[in-house]
Motif scaffolding. Structure first.
Motif, PDB file in Angstrom:
ATOM      1  N   SER A 296       0.848  -1.337   0.067  1.00 20.69           N
ATOM      2  CA  SER A 296       0.228  -0.117   0.044  1.00 20.69           C
ATOM      3  C   SER A 296       0.766   1.586   0.275  1.00 20.69           C
ATOM      4  CB  SER A 296      -0.964  -0.068   1.432  1.00 20.69           C
ATOM      5  OG  SER A 296      -1.439   1.291   1.249  1.00 20.69           O
ATOM      6  N   GLN A 297       1.519   1.864   1.038  1.00 21.97           N
ATOM      7  CA  GLN A 297       2.421   2.494   0.810  1.00 21.97           C
ATOM      8  C   GLN A 297       3.668   2.965  -0.510  1.00 21.97           C
ATOM      9  OE1 GLN A 297       6.768   2.223   3.483  1.00 21.97           O
ATOM     10  NE2 GLN A 297       5.299   0.892   4.401  1.00 21.97           N
ATOM     11  N   ARG A 299       2.716   1.115  -4.097  1.00 18.13           N
ATOM     12  CA  ARG A 299       2.494   2.159  -5.134  1.00 18.13           C
ATOM     13  C   ARG A 299       1.670   3.252  -4.433  1.00 18.13           C
ATOM     14  NH1 ARG A 299       1.466  -4.705  -6.639  1.00 18.13           N
ATOM     15  NH2 ARG A 299       2.735  -4.066  -8.286  1.00 18.13           N
ATOM     16  N   ASP A 300       0.954   3.898  -3.272  1.00 20.45           N
ATOM     17  CA  ASP A 300      -0.129   4.663  -2.802  1.00 20.45           C
ATOM     18  C   ASP A 300       1.200   5.785  -3.401  1.00 20.45           C
ATOM     19  OD1 ASP A 300      -1.861   3.385  -1.990  1.00 20.45           O
ATOM     20  OD2 ASP A 300      -1.974   4.149  -0.329  1.00 20.45           O
ATOM     21  N   THR A 303       1.941   6.256  -6.697  1.00 17.07           N
ATOM     22  CA  THR A 303       0.748   6.856  -7.599  1.00 17.07           C
ATOM     23  C   THR A 303       1.004   8.295  -7.437  1.00 17.07           C
ATOM     24  OG1 THR A 303      -0.338   4.283  -7.557  1.00 17.07           O
ATOM     25  CG2 THR A 303      -1.608   6.939  -8.145  1.00 17.07           C
ATOM     26  N   ILE A 304       0.855   8.549  -6.106  1.00 16.05           N
ATOM     27  CA  ILE A 304       0.761   9.917  -6.236  1.00 16.05           C
ATOM     28  C   ILE A 304       1.850  10.690  -7.319  1.00 16.05           C
ATOM     29  CG2 ILE A 304       0.793  11.659  -4.518  1.00 16.05           C
ATOM     30  CD1 ILE A 304       0.365  10.238  -2.629  1.00 16.05           C
ATOM     31  N   LEU A 348      -6.756  10.028  -8.050  1.00 19.28           N
ATOM     32  CA  LEU A 348      -6.393   9.920  -6.555  1.00 19.28           C
ATOM     33  C   LEU A 348      -7.706  10.019  -5.399  1.00 19.28           C
ATOM     34  CD1 LEU A 348      -2.461  12.032  -6.609  1.00 19.28           C
ATOM     35  CD2 LEU A 348      -2.960   9.820  -6.971  1.00 19.28           C
ATOM     36  N   ILE A 351      -7.536   7.021  -3.250  1.00 16.95           N
ATOM     37  CA  ILE A 351      -6.137   7.471  -1.782  1.00 16.95           C
ATOM     38  C   ILE A 351      -5.820   8.063  -1.087  1.00 16.95           C
ATOM     39  CG2 ILE A 351      -3.521   7.616  -1.908  1.00 16.95           C
ATOM     40  CD1 ILE A 351      -3.452   6.416  -4.809  1.00 16.95           C
ATOM     41  N   ARG A 354      -8.639   7.080   1.578  1.00 16.79           N
ATOM     42  CA  ARG A 354      -8.203   6.534   2.850  1.00 16.79           C
ATOM     43  C   ARG A 354      -7.674   6.811   3.471  1.00 16.79           C
ATOM     44  NH1 ARG A 354      -4.074   2.920   0.568  1.00 16.79           N
ATOM     45  NH2 ARG A 354      -5.317   3.379  -1.260  1.00 16.79           N
ATOM     46  N   ARG A 355      -5.775   7.846   3.185  1.00 18.28           N
ATOM     47  CA  ARG A 355      -5.266   7.915   3.962  1.00 18.28           C
ATOM     48  C   ARG A 355      -5.537   9.428   4.394  1.00 18.28           C
ATOM     49  NH1 ARG A 355      -0.645   5.487   3.964  1.00 18.28           N
ATOM     50  NH2 ARG A 355      -0.231   4.188   2.580  1.00 18.28           N
TER      51      ARG A 355
END
Length: 469
Positions: A296-297, A299-300, A303-304, A348, A351, A354-355
């Motif tokens: 998660s960390q 790929r997130d 992507t950002i 985004l 993401i 969720r974060r």
């Protein structure tokens, strides 16, 4: 003007320049009890002889009374307004280098105050200390080096780094580069005062010239910045005509590589943007690593960066309160231009939602790395292992590392935005590059892209589909 002593009615008065001083030798019995300087010397801060005599009489009465009290044991020190006795150096609690440094500071203080008596006393104490350590060469060398200002190259490094206001990653880089030179200097027996242009040139020739030009620049920048600090604080002496901001002796040391015939295949490979196929593998390949919590960390964050052009450190250290009103509100960074508002790409939204859920204020968007000592370095190593595991790598003969890394996501965003037809000035503003001051129209007069232009630029960047080849 040299001082001159007056007698009779002008006893204890000493004219130096246009100012009178009170000067009196301590009685032998008094000096034996309190030690320190042999003379009391007080600046009377007046050029008028009548006023000087009045102030002299007051001090003379005070010294006479205190001398009697010291002789009879009712007083253990001499205390007079405007008089500062020499510093006492404690051999029992301080090492040789510390004693030398303290004596050097005391000598400089007395010389600045034009206090010749105490300055001479410090010199005498230093001579006695050198003689005392004659049979201890290591301690003698440490004391002499410190007293004469011969300090190790890295002696002031941490103080410099603590006051430089650099980003954590830059601080680590500067520390490593300066320490590399410090080890070279130590091996050759060179202290800080012996680093001149000739020694700097030797180091550049032996260690820096073989490096890639970009690495050369980074290395010399670190050394120049440290030496500017040393010069400003008076830790190094500059030759005549050299200013504090020259970065002497490191200025002008980088070898300029002139043009030469380019043979087929001889051009050096440079780090590059990811290809769409590489981005597809990084985003969509099955997770290849043992620790599922890293997916998660990694790929997130990737992507950002792909959809904003943000640097790794900017992504990882975002606070929740900096994600608002449809922008990443970056408050600080590598340069002044790094502080900016980056529109949040529509892709985004999941993401970000969720974060940010359940978090407030200065809690980190990427909470997983918030407790790491060096989040950027830790994450960078994880990303490298992941990147190689999915087959995204580009190593060439003669290069030190892969031509693709996390920064390639930032390059990918810039490339895609440019291909979408957006002006370079708008792209530079989004990614946090300083405007080109040579371009008067856009670098000086233009007020920057509008919010609509920035949003359009970010929105036109699209992630590749899965299985792009």
């Amino acid at each position: 003007m040299a001082g001159k002593s007056k007698r009779g009615g002008e006893r204890h008065l000493w004219l130096q320049g246009n100012v009178f001083w009170y000067r009196q030798q301590l009685p032998v019995a008094v000096h034996a009890k309190i030690g320190g300087p042999k003379f009391v010397r007080v600046n009377l801060r007046t050029a008028d002889v009548i006023e000087a005599k009045r102030r002299r009489d007051e001090l003379e009465a005070q010294t006479a009374m205190q001398f009697r009290q010291i002789k009879t044991g009712r007083r253990v020190s001499l205390e007079l307004p405007g008089w500062k006795p020499a510093k006492v150096i404690d051999r029992a609690t301080l090492g040789a280098a510390e004693r030398g440094a303290l004596m050097r500071e005391a000598l400089a203080e007395y010389l600045d105050a034009d206090d010749a008596d105490n300055a001479d006393l410090i010199r005498d104490l230093a001579a006695d200390e050198t003689e005392r350590l004659e049979k201890k060469p290591t301690e003698a060398s440490a004391f002499t080096n410190a007293f004469t200002g011969r300090e190790p190259v890295a002696h002031h490094l941490e103080t410099y780094l603590n006051t430089a206001g650099l980003a954590p990653k830059t601080t680590g880089e500067r520390r490593g580069l300066v320490l590399r030179f410090a080890r070279w200097a130590d091996a050759k027996g060179l202290t800080l005062d012996r680093i001149d242009r000739r020694q700097a040139g030797k180091y550049v020739g032996e260690q820096i010239d073989p490096m890639h030009p970009a690495t050369q620049t980074k290395h010399l920048t670190a050394l120049r910045s440290y030496w500017k600090y040393l010069a400003r604080r008076g830790h190094v002496q500059l030759p005549p005509g050299i200013t504090l901001d020259d970065g002497w002796p490191w200025n002008g040391q980088q070898t300029i590589q002139t043009g030469k015939r380019v043979e087929r295949g001889s051009k050096k490979a440079e780090e590059r943007a990811f290809t769409d196929a590489e981005v597809s593998r990084l985003l969509y390949e099955p997770w290849p690593m043992k620790n599922p919590e890293w997916e998660s960390q990694i790929r997130d964050a990737l992507t950002i960066s792909l959809l904003s052009g943000m640097r790794l450190a900017e992504v990882l250290t975002l606070w929740v309160e900096e994600v608002h009103d449809g922008v990443f509100d970056i408050q600080q960074g590598k340069t002044e231009s790094a502080a900016r508002k980056v529109p949040i790409h529509p892709d985004l939204s999941e993401i970000v939602a969720r974060r940010t859920a359940g978090k407030i204020g200065k809690q980190w968007l990427f909470h997983e790395v918030a407790t790491e000592r060096d989040p950027g370095d830790t994450f960078g190593k994880r990303f490298k292992r992941f990147r190689e595991a999915v087959g995204v790598d580009d190593r060439r003969e003669g290069t030190r590392r892969s031509l693709v890394n996390f920064h390639s996501a930032r390059r990918w965003f810039t490339t895609k935005a440019r291909h979408a037809g957006h002006p370079r000035e708008t792209i530079a503003e989004i990614v946090g590059h300083a405007p080109d001051k040579k371009d008067v129209t856009f670098g000086v007069y233009a007020r920057g892209a509008s919010e609509g232009q920035r949003r359009a630029c970010v929105g036109d960047v699209r992630l590749p589909h899965q299985n792009v080849r």
